[in-house]
Design a protein around this motif. Structure first.
Motif, mmCIF file in Angstrom:
data_model
loop_
_atom_site.group_PDB
_atom_site.id
_atom_site.type_symbol
_atom_site.label_atom_id
_atom_site.label_comp_id
_atom_site.label_asym_id
_atom_site.label_seq_id
_atom_site.Cartn_x
_atom_site.Cartn_y
_atom_site.Cartn_z
ATOM 1 N N TRP A 33 -34.514 86.102 -23.078
ATOM 2 C CA TRP A 33 -33.665 84.619 -23.915
ATOM 3 C C TRP A 33 -33.127 84.293 -24.857
ATOM 4 N N THR A 34 -32.075 84.958 -25.439
ATOM 5 C CA THR A 34 -31.061 84.812 -26.737
ATOM 6 C C THR A 34 -30.644 84.019 -27.256
ATOM 7 N N GLU A 35 -30.236 82.981 -28.035
ATOM 8 C CA GLU A 35 -28.620 82.198 -28.085
ATOM 9 C C GLU A 35 -27.130 83.176 -28.821
ATOM 10 N N SER A 36 -26.253 83.490 -28.406
ATOM 11 C CA SER A 36 -25.430 84.091 -28.757
ATOM 12 C C SER A 36 -24.902 83.633 -30.317
ATOM 13 N N LYS A 37 -24.050 84.366 -30.797
ATOM 14 C CA LYS A 37 -23.527 83.330 -31.808
ATOM 15 C C LYS A 37 -22.803 82.583 -31.753
ATOM 16 N N ALA A 38 -21.619 82.265 -30.714
ATOM 17 C CA ALA A 38 -21.177 81.622 -30.446
ATOM 18 C C ALA A 38 -21.780 80.146 -29.720
ATOM 19 N N GLY A 39 -22.656 80.420 -29.381
ATOM 20 C CA GLY A 39 -23.560 79.124 -28.518
ATOM 21 C C GLY A 39 -24.416 79.855 -27.358
ATOM 22 N N PRO A 40 -23.675 79.461 -26.518
ATOM 23 C CA PRO A 40 -23.980 79.398 -25.391
ATOM 24 C C PRO A 40 -25.420 80.925 -24.745
ATOM 25 N N LEU A 41 -26.887 80.414 -24.082
ATOM 26 C CA LEU A 41 -27.321 82.278 -23.978
ATOM 27 C C LEU A 41 -27.360 82.782 -23.657
ATOM 28 N N ALA A 42 -27.800 83.899 -23.947
ATOM 29 C CA ALA A 42 -27.184 85.034 -23.578
ATOM 30 C C ALA A 42 -29.089 85.879 -23.325
ATOM 31 N N ALA A 43 -28.301 86.744 -22.030
ATOM 32 C CA ALA A 43 -30.217 87.190 -21.668
ATOM 33 C C ALA A 43 -30.213 88.732 -21.613
ATOM 34 N N LYS A 44 -31.606 89.048 -21.018
ATOM 35 C CA LYS A 44 -31.521 90.658 -20.664
ATOM 36 C C LYS A 44 -32.105 90.829 -20.192
ATOM 37 N N GLN A 53 -27.811 94.225 -20.424
ATOM 38 C CA GLN A 53 -27.302 92.920 -20.812
ATOM 39 C C GLN A 53 -27.268 92.367 -20.369
ATOM 40 N N LEU A 54 -27.228 90.764 -19.892
ATOM 41 C CA LEU A 54 -26.558 90.743 -18.315
ATOM 42 C C LEU A 54 -25.015 89.257 -19.437
ATOM 43 N N ALA A 55 -25.020 89.330 -20.597
ATOM 44 C CA ALA A 55 -23.619 88.443 -21.042
ATOM 45 C C ALA A 55 -24.128 89.193 -22.107
ATOM 46 N N SER A 56 -22.713 88.669 -23.091
ATOM 47 C CA SER A 56 -22.299 89.176 -24.493
ATOM 48 C C SER A 56 -23.146 87.772 -25.484
ATOM 49 N N ARG A 57 -23.861 89.293 -26.487
ATOM 50 C CA ARG A 57 -24.575 88.257 -27.757
ATOM 51 C C ARG A 57 -23.705 87.581 -28.550
ATOM 52 N N TYR A 58 -22.329 87.889 -28.269
ATOM 53 C CA TYR A 58 -21.701 87.113 -29.016
ATOM 54 C C TYR A 58 -20.692 86.482 -28.975
ATOM 55 N N ASP A 59 -20.096 86.415 -27.361
ATOM 56 C CA ASP A 59 -19.704 85.153 -27.093
ATOM 57 C C ASP A 59 -19.450 85.193 -25.431
ATOM 58 N N PRO A 60 -20.188 85.232 -24.725
ATOM 59 C CA PRO A 60 -20.656 84.887 -23.331
ATOM 60 C C PRO A 60 -19.690 84.466 -22.396
ATOM 61 N N GLN A 61 -18.728 82.832 -22.928
ATOM 62 C CA GLN A 61 -17.732 82.316 -22.229
ATOM 63 C C GLN A 61 -16.663 83.497 -22.913
ATOM 64 N N ALA A 62 -15.974 84.077 -23.710
ATOM 65 C CA ALA A 62 -14.415 84.534 -24.383
ATOM 66 C C ALA A 62 -15.102 85.644 -22.771
ATOM 67 N N GLU A 63 -16.275 86.253 -22.813
ATOM 68 C CA GLU A 63 -16.313 87.632 -21.764
ATOM 69 C C GLU A 63 -16.372 87.447 -20.096
ATOM 70 N N HIS A 163 -18.178 92.362 -10.964
ATOM 71 C CA HIS A 163 -19.357 91.876 -12.557
ATOM 72 C C HIS A 163 -19.806 93.709 -12.393
ATOM 73 N N PRO A 164 -19.448 93.885 -14.621
ATOM 74 C CA PRO A 164 -19.857 94.887 -14.356
ATOM 75 C C PRO A 164 -21.528 95.755 -14.105
ATOM 76 N N VAL A 165 -22.334 94.614 -14.457
ATOM 77 C CA VAL A 165 -23.707 94.747 -14.535
ATOM 78 C C VAL A 165 -24.357 94.807 -13.016
ATOM 79 N N ALA A 166 -23.764 93.925 -12.428
ATOM 80 C CA ALA A 166 -23.502 93.902 -10.252
ATOM 81 C C ALA A 166 -23.158 95.735 -9.852
ATOM 82 N N ARG A 167 -21.755 96.077 -10.695
ATOM 83 C CA ARG A 167 -21.705 97.189 -10.194
ATOM 84 C C ARG A 167 -22.960 98.308 -10.486
ATOM 85 N N THR A 168 -23.360 98.291 -11.535
ATOM 86 C CA THR A 168 -24.193 99.461 -11.883
ATOM 87 C C THR A 168 -25.220 99.161 -11.388
#
Length: 234
Positions: A33-44, A53-63, A163-168
């Motif tokens: 787990w890491t904190e994205s640049k926008a604030g919400p948690l990201a994780a790989k 990578q399960l969500a954007s490290r920059y802005d998961p909400q925008a993603e 979701h792209p991760v799930a598709r892969t």
């Protein structure tokens, strides 16, 4: 059990006790787990030497908003999300879901689902009447039982978002669940059409029998006709 998981688990249990039991018994996947640049948690997701990578490290909400941008909330009565990842897109859709619509979220990896629900509070949408969370254990019959009361809504228009991760990671499983959704939709269309046909037939039969109801004998002649006689009521 983390406090966040306890809250999420209670929300899941309120809608699906069997899934809650499977979640409680599952071991969480290994997430960094890491904190994205926008604030919400990201994780790989880490699996040996590989990581996803399960969500954007920059802005998961925008993603999440970009992933679900094709949804027309005025048109689509049913929204199916294939793959949960960290759940930001599911939370976004649940927030915008119109009254009467239904959201189905499918995540085949129970260990990932457990790990995510241990850290991110999704309880505000997991326990809703208009949300169905499903894992790999669901089959066609169970899905139809869950969606049957929403049949009229689903026939208004249903959209599937992958979701792209799930598709892969789970392309085959997502394809199988998508086929299951298609079969459930076919059942719903038949169910609705049958109900409409039967409704008109019922009213026609009532209208044809109306003269007999109005001009025929009534039940007054039966009043106390069998008084004192033993009877069995089935």
């Amino acid at each position: 059990m983390t406090p966040t998981f306890a809250v999420n688990l209670a929300a899941v249990r309120s809608r699906d006790a069997e899934l809650a039991a499977r979640l409680e018994a599952a071991s969480p996947a290994s997430l960094v787990w890491t904190e994205s640049k926008a604030g919400p948690l990201a994780a790989k997701l880490v699996n040996g030497d590989q990581s996803v990578q399960l969500a954007s490290r920059y802005d998961p909400q925008a993603e999440a908003e970009k992933l679900t941008a094709s949804i027309d909330y005025r048109k689509h009565g049913g929204i199916v999300l294939l793959g949960l990842a960290l759940g930001y897109h599911a939370a976004h859709v649940a927030q915008k879901l119109r009254d009467g619509a239904i959201l189905i979220v499918y995540e085949p990896d129970l260990t990932l689902l457990r790990a995510v629900l241990e850290r991110i509070d999704h309880s505000n949408w997991l326990g809703r009447d208009d949300v169905i969370l499903a894992d790999e254990a669901i089959d066609r019959a169970a899905l139809i039982r869950r969606v049957e009361r929403h049949a009229a809504t689903l026939t208004q228009g249903t959209v599937l978002i992958t979701h792209p991760v799930a598709r892969t990671r789970h392309g085959g499983k997502l394809k199988a669940f998508g086929q299951m959704v298609a079969e459930a939709l076919s059942y719903c269309r038949t169910h609705v059409a049958t109900a409409l046909v039967n409704a008109s037939r019922t009213y026609r039969n009532l209208a044809l029998n109306l003269p007999h109801y109005v001009g025929g004998a009534n039940t007054n002649a039966l009043h106390e006709l069998a008084r004192g006689t033993p009877a069995v009521c089935v």
